[in-house]
Design an enzyme around this catalytic site. Structure first.
Site, short mmCIF file in Angstrom:
data_model
loop_
_atom_site.label_atom_id
_atom_site.label_comp_id
_atom_site.label_asym_id
_atom_site.label_seq_id
_atom_site.Cartn_x
_atom_site.Cartn_y
_atom_site.Cartn_z
N ASN B 107 32.75 75.46 77.86
CA ASN B 107 32.20 75.99 79.10
C ASN B 107 31.94 74.76 79.97
OD1 ASN B 107 30.70 77.16 81.14
ND2 ASN B 107 29.54 78.50 79.76
N LYS B 124 29.19 72.23 78.64
CA LYS B 124 27.88 72.81 78.34
C LYS B 124 27.44 72.54 76.90
CE LYS B 124 25.58 77.36 78.81
NZ LYS B 124 25.85 78.73 79.34
N GLU B 143 28.66 83.36 73.72
CA GLU B 143 29.05 82.00 74.12
C GLU B 143 29.29 81.11 72.91
OE1 GLU B 143 27.54 79.95 77.55
OE2 GLU B 143 26.38 81.72 78.11
N CYS B 173 23.92 76.60 83.35
CA CYS B 173 23.20 77.82 83.00
C CYS B 173 22.02 77.55 82.06
CB CYS B 173 24.17 78.83 82.40
SG CYS B 173 23.47 80.50 82.27
#
Lengths: 324, 324
Positions: B107, B124, B143, B173
């Site tokens: 990500n 991420k 995820e 995020c």
């Protein structure tokens, strides 16, 4: 059984330099009586609750400042507070300047059970300010002169409070701005963080302008984020008002594990705030978003313990063929 | 010379599962045109900006999800965005699912200069959710299935943006909730943190009730505290609205080093927010309260890197003579 603890924050108004501990202790006893009437089982008093915020006063010879420190707890002067705690069966958190038998000085907080036993002691780690007199400052902030860095780490203990087992921890004033301090407590499953502060209404460093109300925002942001990110309750309690012409802000709060304010003081004087803290509310965050075991990545946190100050980042170098 | 950068957050409304990248890229180009009209020099797009938030959809065979990933940047489908950036001389931050030539999945976010060069890439690190299908959940959050933990650390680089040298870093995020992530950037003197998010309006784990509005509070608290405690600007940009019946909140913000919100989106659709960021405002915090070199105490932060999950605290033992 739902674990509800009724917690009070006992904000203190100013204590002038000329006032003795008897004045402060008398006010603290009255706040404890009020806490009893409100059904509180724990009372949280501010940092350095027994005297004026003395690190604003410079003494070249630190032994001239000895009168600001406690060498025993309780002492003759603080005994009435311990007596009130026993009478009302209320545990309390007290911030004070500590001088040890071997002459070391700390900015300390103690969590005391109603019988007078010290359940937990914490010595402030994030000392703000400076060590030497700085002429450019209108007001000195000499915590680094008057105190050593705390040597107890960030301890948490599971203690019975009014029949409820609760994981208690403490921070002091400037500690609340440091997420490292909150995380040390969170990694020990803290449920109730007690903290007192004496925070000037203006940034005394005068390196830049900082509007008055932002100082309060910073305090609240730090406490609310610390509680949310560690799924705990926080009780932040001020000494407030004008001490010998030097202004400290109030705005004591109790925050819950969602980061919400559930109580707030609105005066800059002696004022009690009270909230029911349902300790079971700590479980949601701890088992979902902040399930540390599932989600933390310490292998990528190396700078946090590997360096003290910040370092300059590298400068970006465009690829050579970008110059075409 | 005052270093003012005009920064835009380009919030995106929902992208349905059936919609192609052409739809998203078209909307992003229109937002960039609008950013140009507003004088922006940087545009920040959300996490996974090119597709629906696909980790809510389970695929037993992950290769069936390949269509959600980018294997090259720019691609034919994203080329119009790169062309618009060049035309308007605007740098941009883009979140996307990355599949590497050797088949690894991340990500990812890239910060791209107007010429199309990738200045900085971040993958991420704090992946929320779970790896396997969980029947108890109404909505999956996979995820941990679709992405590896990022392998680039938390990089910061000093890059020229519209003639201004700025220390840029990125989070994605769920990273924004982790003070460790912000501190890694702060320890590299970050001045501008760009981050996108896709955040459901409800806690999908259903282990407890969490009111809708608290989810927004948590996002704002985390970004504002992160900016204050690291003396930087933050741009948090949502993909918002209802994607195939699943609701994501908006409320994108730009925050300054005082922790103040200086811009906020109020729709759950495509919306541009713009603010002038005076990067010199990062200096006050960094040289006073958050002068890390003067005030941090890594010797007391051992648990932060020394353990992953939390540990139970010891139980308090009253002194033996207290039983008398």
């Amino acid at each position: 059984m739902t674990r509800i603890l009724t917690v009070a924050g006992a904000q203190l108004g100013p204590i002038q330099k000329s006032e003795g501990r008897d004045v402060a202790v008398g006010r603290m006893v009255r706040l404890m009586e009020r806490a009893h009437q409100r059904g509180a089982q724990v009372v949280v008093y501010p940092e350095l609750a027994l005297t004026t915020f003395f690190p604003r006063w410079y003494e070249e010879d630190i032994s001239n400042a000895d009168n600001w420190y406690e060498t025993a707890l309780p002492s003759n002067e603080t005994a009435p507070l311990f007596e009130a705690a026993r009478k009302y069966n209320i545990a309390f958190h007290l911030g004070y300047a500590e001088k040890t038998p071997d002459g070391r000085r700390f900015n300390t907080a103690a969590f005391v059970d109603p019988s007078g036993e010290i359940v937990l002691k914490y010595r402030k780690i994030h000392l703000p300010g400076h060590k030497e007199y700085e002429p450019r400052r209108q007001v000195q902030h000499l915590e680094k002169r008057y105190f050593e860095v705390g040597d107890l780490g960030f301890p948490v203990v599971r203690a019975p409070v009014a029949g409820v087992d609760v994981n208690v921890g403490m921070l002091i004033c400037n500690d609340r701005r440091w997420p490292e301090a909150w995380r040390e407590l969170g990694l020990q499953q803290v449920e109730l963080v007690m903290l007192g502060y004496n925070t000037p209404s203006i940034n005394q460093d005068r390196k830049g302008f900082e509007a008055h109300h932002l100082r309060v925002l910073h305090s609240h942001l730090s406490i609310q984020a610390g509680c949310y990110q560690n799924a705990c309750f926080g009780v932040g309690v001020a000494k407030a008002g004008v001490e010998d012409d030097h202004e400290l802000f109030g705005h004591s709060i109790i925050a819950n594990p969602q980061g919400e304010m559930i109580a707030q003081a609105t005066t800059w004087d002696d004022e009690l705030i009270v909230a029911d803290c349902n300790l079971d509310q700590c479980a949601l965050g701890r088992s979902t978003i902040f399930n540390f075991a599932a989600h933390r990545r310490p292998e990528h946190y190396g700078r946090i313990t590997g360096q003290v100050g910040s370092v300059e980042p590298p400068r970006w170098q465009p690829p050579v063929n970008a110059a075409e």
